[in-house]
Design a protein around this motif. Structure first.
Motif, PDB file in Angstrom:
ATOM      1  N   PRO A 122       0.809  -1.238   0.000  1.00 57.57           N
ATOM      2  CA  PRO A 122       0.000   0.000   0.000  1.00 57.57           C
ATOM      3  C   PRO A 122       0.835   1.278   0.000  1.00 57.57           C
ATOM      4  CG  PRO A 122      -0.188  -1.196   2.115  1.00 57.57           C
ATOM      5  CD  PRO A 122       0.517  -2.108   1.161  1.00 57.57           C
ATOM      6  N   GLU A 123       2.081   1.208   0.502  1.00 53.76           N
ATOM      7  CA  GLU A 123       2.905   2.423   0.518  1.00 53.76           C
ATOM      8  C   GLU A 123       3.715   2.598  -0.771  1.00 53.76           C
ATOM      9  OE1 GLU A 123       5.251   3.046   4.105  1.00 53.76           O
ATOM     10  OE2 GLU A 123       3.776   1.842   5.190  1.00 53.76           O
ATOM     11  N   ALA A 124       3.822   1.536  -1.554  1.00 57.45           N
ATOM     12  CA  ALA A 124       4.590   1.628  -2.802  1.00 57.45           C
ATOM     13  C   ALA A 124       3.670   2.141  -3.912  1.00 57.45           C
ATOM     14  CB  ALA A 124       5.188   0.274  -3.164  1.00 57.45           C
ATOM     15  N   ARG A 125       3.242   3.368  -3.755  1.00 57.23           N
ATOM     16  CA  ARG A 125       2.354   4.033  -4.709  1.00 57.23           C
ATOM     17  C   ARG A 125       2.965   5.380  -5.053  1.00 57.23           C
ATOM     18  NH1 ARG A 125       0.231  -0.261  -4.495  1.00 57.23           N
ATOM     19  NH2 ARG A 125      -1.922  -0.861  -4.077  1.00 57.23           N
ATOM     20  N   SER A 126       2.658   5.856  -6.236  1.00 57.04           N
ATOM     21  CA  SER A 126       3.148   7.179  -6.637  1.00 57.04           C
ATOM     22  C   SER A 126       1.976   8.032  -7.088  1.00 57.04           C
ATOM     23  CB  SER A 126       4.158   7.067  -7.776  1.00 57.04           C
ATOM     24  OG  SER A 126       5.331   6.418  -7.347  1.00 57.04           O
ATOM     25  N   SER A 127       2.128   9.331  -6.892  1.00 55.98           N
ATOM     26  CA  SER A 127       1.101  10.271  -7.342  1.00 55.98           C
ATOM     27  C   SER A 127       1.377  10.664  -8.795  1.00 55.98           C
ATOM     28  CB  SER A 127       1.148  11.512  -6.448  1.00 55.98           C
ATOM     29  OG  SER A 127       0.498  12.593  -7.077  1.00 55.98           O
ATOM     30  N   PHE A 128       0.301  11.044  -9.499  1.00 55.41           N
ATOM     31  CA  PHE A 128       0.468  11.609 -10.845  1.00 55.41           C
ATOM     32  C   PHE A 128       1.464  12.765 -10.821  1.00 55.41           C
ATOM     33  CE2 PHE A 128      -3.630  10.468 -13.410  1.00 55.41           C
ATOM     34  CZ  PHE A 128      -3.408   9.128 -13.163  1.00 55.41           C
ATOM     35  N   ASP A 129       1.505  13.495  -9.673  1.00 53.25           N
ATOM     36  CA  ASP A 129       2.391  14.668  -9.581  1.00 53.25           C
ATOM     37  C   ASP A 129       3.856  14.301  -9.832  1.00 53.25           C
ATOM     38  OD1 ASP A 129       0.208  16.205  -8.989  1.00 53.25           O
ATOM     39  OD2 ASP A 129       0.485  16.095  -6.816  1.00 53.25           O
ATOM     40  N   ASP A 130       4.222  13.040  -9.488  1.00 53.77           N
ATOM     41  CA  ASP A 130       5.606  12.592  -9.673  1.00 53.77           C
ATOM     42  C   ASP A 130       5.905  12.211 -11.124  1.00 53.77           C
ATOM     43  OD1 ASP A 130       5.924  12.834  -6.917  1.00 53.77           O
ATOM     44  OD2 ASP A 130       5.255  10.773  -6.567  1.00 53.77           O
ATOM     45  N   MET A 131       4.856  12.283 -11.995  1.00 52.46           N
ATOM     46  CA  MET A 131       5.015  11.799 -13.372  1.00 52.46           C
ATOM     47  C   MET A 131       4.616  12.854 -14.399  1.00 52.46           C
ATOM     48  SD  MET A 131       3.144   8.253 -12.368  1.00 52.46           S
ATOM     49  CE  MET A 131       3.212   7.404 -13.914  1.00 52.46           C
ATOM     50  N   LEU A 132       4.325  14.066 -13.926  1.00 52.25           N
ATOM     51  CA  LEU A 132       3.869  15.113 -14.846  1.00 52.25           C
ATOM     52  C   LEU A 132       5.035  15.718 -15.635  1.00 52.25           C
ATOM     53  CD1 LEU A 132       1.273  16.955 -12.574  1.00 52.25           C
ATOM     54  CD2 LEU A 132       0.777  15.437 -14.501  1.00 52.25           C
ATOM     55  N   ALA A 133       4.699  16.500 -16.650  1.00 48.49           N
ATOM     56  CA  ALA A 133       5.717  17.175 -17.469  1.00 48.49           C
ATOM     57  C   ALA A 133       6.676  17.940 -16.565  1.00 48.49           C
ATOM     58  CB  ALA A 133       5.032  18.124 -18.446  1.00 48.49           C
ATOM     59  N   GLY A 134       7.973  17.839 -16.873  1.00 48.62           N
ATOM     60  CA  GLY A 134       8.990  18.517 -16.069  1.00 48.62           C
ATOM     61  C   GLY A 134       9.660  17.600 -15.055  1.00 48.62           C
ATOM     62  N   THR A 135       9.039  16.438 -14.784  1.00 48.25           N
ATOM     63  CA  THR A 135       9.642  15.502 -13.811  1.00 48.25           C
ATOM     64  C   THR A 135      10.638  14.579 -14.509  1.00 48.25           C
ATOM     65  OG1 THR A 135       7.778  13.975 -14.092  1.00 48.25           O
ATOM     66  CG2 THR A 135       7.655  15.532 -12.255  1.00 48.25           C
ATOM     67  N   HIS A 136      11.553  14.025 -13.728  1.00 51.05           N
ATOM     68  CA  HIS A 136      12.622  13.168 -14.247  1.00 51.05           C
ATOM     69  C   HIS A 136      12.795  11.936 -13.356  1.00 51.05           C
ATOM     70  CE1 HIS A 136      14.534  16.002 -17.162  1.00 51.05           C
ATOM     71  NE2 HIS A 136      13.995  16.918 -16.372  1.00 51.05           N
ATOM     72  N   PHE A 137      13.594  11.004 -13.830  1.00 49.42           N
ATOM     73  CA  PHE A 137      14.038   9.884 -13.000  1.00 49.42           C
ATOM     74  C   PHE A 137      14.918  10.437 -11.881  1.00 49.42           C
ATOM     75  CE2 PHE A 137      17.458   6.787 -12.089  1.00 49.42           C
ATOM     76  CZ  PHE A 137      16.680   5.746 -11.577  1.00 49.42           C
ATOM     77  N   GLU A 138      14.694   9.976 -10.662  1.00 51.42           N
ATOM     78  CA  GLU A 138      15.504  10.414  -9.520  1.00 51.42           C
ATOM     79  C   GLU A 138      16.570   9.370  -9.216  1.00 51.42           C
ATOM     80  OE1 GLU A 138      13.413  12.623  -6.243  1.00 51.42           O
ATOM     81  OE2 GLU A 138      11.695  11.558  -7.078  1.00 51.42           O
ATOM     82  N   ARG A 139      17.846   9.777  -9.368  1.00 49.70           N
ATOM     83  CA  ARG A 139      18.938   8.818  -9.133  1.00 49.70           C
ATOM     84  C   ARG A 139      19.037   8.441  -7.662  1.00 49.70           C
ATOM     85  NH1 ARG A 139      23.978  11.513 -10.871  1.00 49.70           N
ATOM     86  NH2 ARG A 139      22.820  13.462 -10.645  1.00 49.70           N
ATOM     87  N   ILE A 140      18.746   9.391  -6.781  1.00 52.08           N
ATOM     88  CA  ILE A 140      18.593   9.048  -5.370  1.00 52.08           C
ATOM     89  C   ILE A 140      17.323   9.734  -4.870  1.00 52.08           C
ATOM     90  CG2 ILE A 140      21.116   8.987  -5.046  1.00 52.08           C
ATOM     91  CD1 ILE A 140      20.680  11.411  -3.100  1.00 52.08           C
ATOM     92  N   ILE A 141      16.735   9.167  -3.803  1.00 51.15           N
ATOM     93  CA  ILE A 141      15.588   9.814  -3.168  1.00 51.15           C
ATOM     94  C   ILE A 141      15.990  10.122  -1.727  1.00 51.15           C
ATOM     95  CG2 ILE A 141      13.149   9.647  -2.542  1.00 51.15           C
ATOM     96  CD1 ILE A 141      12.755   7.687  -4.824  1.00 51.15           C
ATOM     97  N   PRO A 142      16.247  11.405  -1.429  1.00 51.99           N
ATOM     98  CA  PRO A 142      16.697  11.769  -0.079  1.00 51.99           C
ATOM     99  C   PRO A 142      15.569  11.617   0.943  1.00 51.99           C
ATOM    100  CG  PRO A 142      17.056  13.553  -1.682  1.00 51.99           C
ATOM    101  CD  PRO A 142      16.136  12.558  -2.312  1.00 51.99           C
ATOM    102  N   ASP A 143      15.945  11.565   2.198  1.00 50.48           N
ATOM    103  CA  ASP A 143      14.966  11.549   3.281  1.00 50.48           C
ATOM    104  C   ASP A 143      14.215  12.885   3.263  1.00 50.48           C
ATOM    105  OD1 ASP A 143      13.723  11.696   5.916  1.00 50.48           O
ATOM    106  OD2 ASP A 143      14.978   9.967   6.411  1.00 50.48           O
TER     107      ASP A 143
END
Length: 619
Positions: free
Chosen positions: A462-483
């Motif tokens: 249930p926590e391994a979900r992403s919002s559309f906001d993380d996939m909209l125009a202007g977003t990229h692959f994140e090489r690291i995800i900081p705390d």
């Protein structure tokens, strides 16, 4: 036309030959007939046929698909030409495999320095007495009056002259133009000097409209009067709910990456064992009518009016042969996204030869770029030693980046790193990042193999979900995800930074919350392992000046990522601090077969990760 040249010993001895024959008539793998030519020189290096096979002929393996087999005396050129014509006609007429067995001999040893008399003395006494085939054929033609001796000698001299001139010309070549090799199968893909046309990657995000449209098709059946399984109705309904809530899980993120590329004219081909449904019943890209036999529907092919085709195909139970086929497909098609998924990640080991010989060193050894994607389900779920580990340590050990050297800085550091590496290795912890890395694979101005360690339990977490906001125009692959929690708000108060990758992140955050240590321990995810994100990790380490550094993994210490990550982290921090380890102890097997042991090991590694006194006095 597909023509394969084999040696007799390999034709009988190598399992890949059998695997390839069984691809010959499969709808998504056929080449509509291959002509197999066997250079049958009676010997494999120094091994007699009596020791090399159990069948009378090396070509008997072809009988498994009832391919016609022509045995021909290779000392008779006219018979060879006749048989090859028949083979070509057979293939053209019936679109089936055919075999030409050239029964011949090897005049010298295995190579020019080899002495065959050591091991085959009687055979080589006979071979020494044999006239070469050219001489034999010339004598026949001269005796028949077709040519005379002078014409024969002129023809030989003419050919020798061609060879000599080519040798002399080669000595004048001072520069090797890599471009001529690199670009030869892909016209116009590179610039004249063999460089990519740019060194940047556009945003891999999409518009809200496209995300919603793909999500709506993914949660529907676009064909009328089509009865789907009741359990599948619940899956599609669940997808529809996610789209309404502007969220995606792993399967839906993959759907959106594929669907968006199809809109851009990118052909997508996904193959492997049971990929149509997905080993873990998460994908369901091919729907089966419950009332009509063989009636299927692939909703992804109903997304856009002029979209590229989507090919998804359950493969035969072969890794070696199928991965070789997909590699060739990707090599011929730089503008297609070709993916091979292992049923479980560890099953790639029976295709190790393709990985070691062709995928890992493809550009360095063969001067060929390739954008093939390997999806390898990986994670310690207590499922035993055969279904746990995709062996990330093997892929990381073969990465060509230097652990002790900071890569040269440039404006396009991240893309330049990708260009310089031999392959990309990622372990995404969010569906959005998986979506981005698949799209980036095609939008990059060059091609590199991509190794993705994909999840099992996270598919439905249930926590391994992403919002559309993380996939909209202007977003990229994140090489690291900081705390992004309380620890990041007060970095000077953080006592330990735990670096990790993949699924273990969710177990770490749960444990941290249980212990109430959100302010004391920061958890940073390394999403792209290779090429290593030195620049971003340096910022992370500098952000927490008073913190210890630990690497946490669920794999055993001699496996997983630790041996790869530790020296690179040490280079990142300029060796100012130790890098501690939290994970399972070294082991020979990838995982225990006992569920209780599995749970005990997990508890122990989480204890180590959060016990702030664990490393006191250790240096």
């Amino acid at each position: 036309m597909s023509i394969l040249l084999h040696g007799d010993a390999a034709f009988a001895g190598q399992g890949i030959v059998y695997e390839t024959f069984h691809l010959s008539d499969l709808p998504s793998y056929t080449t509509h007939g291959t002509v197999h030519v066997v250079a049958n020189n009676q010997i494999g290096f120094t091994t007699d046929p009596r020791m090399a096979r159990s069948s009378p002929y090396p070509t008997d393996v072809a009988r498994v698909v009832n391919a016609p087999i022509f045995h021909v005396n290779a000392d008779d050129p006219e018979a060879v030409v006749y048989v090859c014509n028949v083979a070509a006609e057979w293939r053209a007429t019936f679109h089936k495999d055919v075999v030409v067995d050239l029964v011949c001999y090897r005049r010298n040893g295995h190579n020019e320095m080899d002495e065959p008399m050591f091991t085959q003395p009687l055979m080589y006494k006979q071979i020494r007495k044999q006239k070469p085939v050219l001489q034999k054929y010339a004598e026949t033609l001269i005796s028949q009056g077709v040519v005379n001796q002078l014409e024969y000698e002129e023809e030989i001299a003419k050919y020798d002259k061609i060879c000599e001139e080519a040798l002399n010309r080669s000595k004048d070549e001072k520069i090797l133009h890599i471009k001529h090799w690199l670009d030869s199968p892909w016209p116009g893909f590179f610039t004249l000097d063999g460089q990519p046309r740019s060194m940047s990657c556009p945003s891999t995000g999409l518009s809200e409209e496209d995300l919603s449209h793909i999500g709506n098709v993914a949660s529907s059946v676009p064909v009328e009067d089509f009865t789907i399984h009741g359990g599948l109705s619940r899956v599609l309904k669940g997808r529809g709910e996610m789209v309404k809530n502007r969220t995606v899980d792993w399967a839906l993120a993959e759907y959106m990456a594929f669907g968006s590329l199809l809109k851009e004219g990118i052909h997508i081909r996904l193959s492997g064992q049971d990929v149509e449904r997905g080993t873990f019943s998460h994908r369901h890209h091919v729907l089966h009518d419950q009332n009509v036999d063989k009636r299927t529907c692939i909703p992804m092919n109903y997304l856009w009016p002029n979209q590229a085709p989507y090919t998804v195909c359950n493969s035969s139970l072969s890794e070696y042969g199928v991965l070789g086929f997909e590699l060739g497909f990707a090599m011929a098609s730089p503008n297609a996204l070709v993916l091979w998924e292992a049923q479980f990640g560890d099953f790639h080991n029976t295709a190790q030869c393709i990985i070691d010989q062709f995928i890992c060193p493809g550009q360095a050894k063969w001067v060929r770029q390739n954008g093939i994607v390997l999806l390898l389900p990986h994670g310690m779920e207590g499922m035993g030693p055969e279904h746990s580990s995709a062996r990330p340590e093997r892929f990381l050990q073969m990465c060509n980046d230097d652990p002790d050297e900071w890569p040269k800085s440039s404006d396009d550091f991240a893309v330049r790193q990708l260009y310089d590496c031999n392959w990309i290795v990622v372990n995404c912890s969010t569906p959005a990042n998986f979506f981005h890395v698949l799209r980036r694979q095609i939008l990059l101005p060059f091609r590199k193999p991509l190794i993705v360690f994909t999840p099992k339990s996270l598919l439905r977490h249930p926590e391994a979900r992403s919002s559309f906001d993380d996939m909209l125009a202007g977003t990229h692959f994140e090489r690291i995800i900081p705390d992004a929690g309380p620890a990041s708000q007060n970095p000077t108060g953080v006592k330990r930074v735990v670096f990790c990758t993949g699924k273990i992140y969710y177990e770490l955050t749960k444990e941290r919350s249980t212990r109430g240590m959100e302010s004391e321990v920061a958890i940073t995810r390394v999403e792209q392992l290779s090429p290593f994100p030195f620049d971003l990790l340096e910022k992370e380490v500098n952000k927490y000046p008073n913190a210890e550094i630990a690497w946490c993994q669920e794999e055993h210490k001699n496996q997983g990522y630790y041996d790869y990550v530790k020296p690179r982290l040490r280079t990142t921090i300029h060796r100012t601090k130790p890098v501690w380890y939290a994970g399972r102890e070294p082991a020979a097997a990838p995982a225990t077969g006992n569920k209780k042991t599995h749970t005990t090991e997990l508890k122990r590694l989480l204890d180590t990760a959060f016990n702030l006194d664990a490393y006191k006095g250790l240096h």
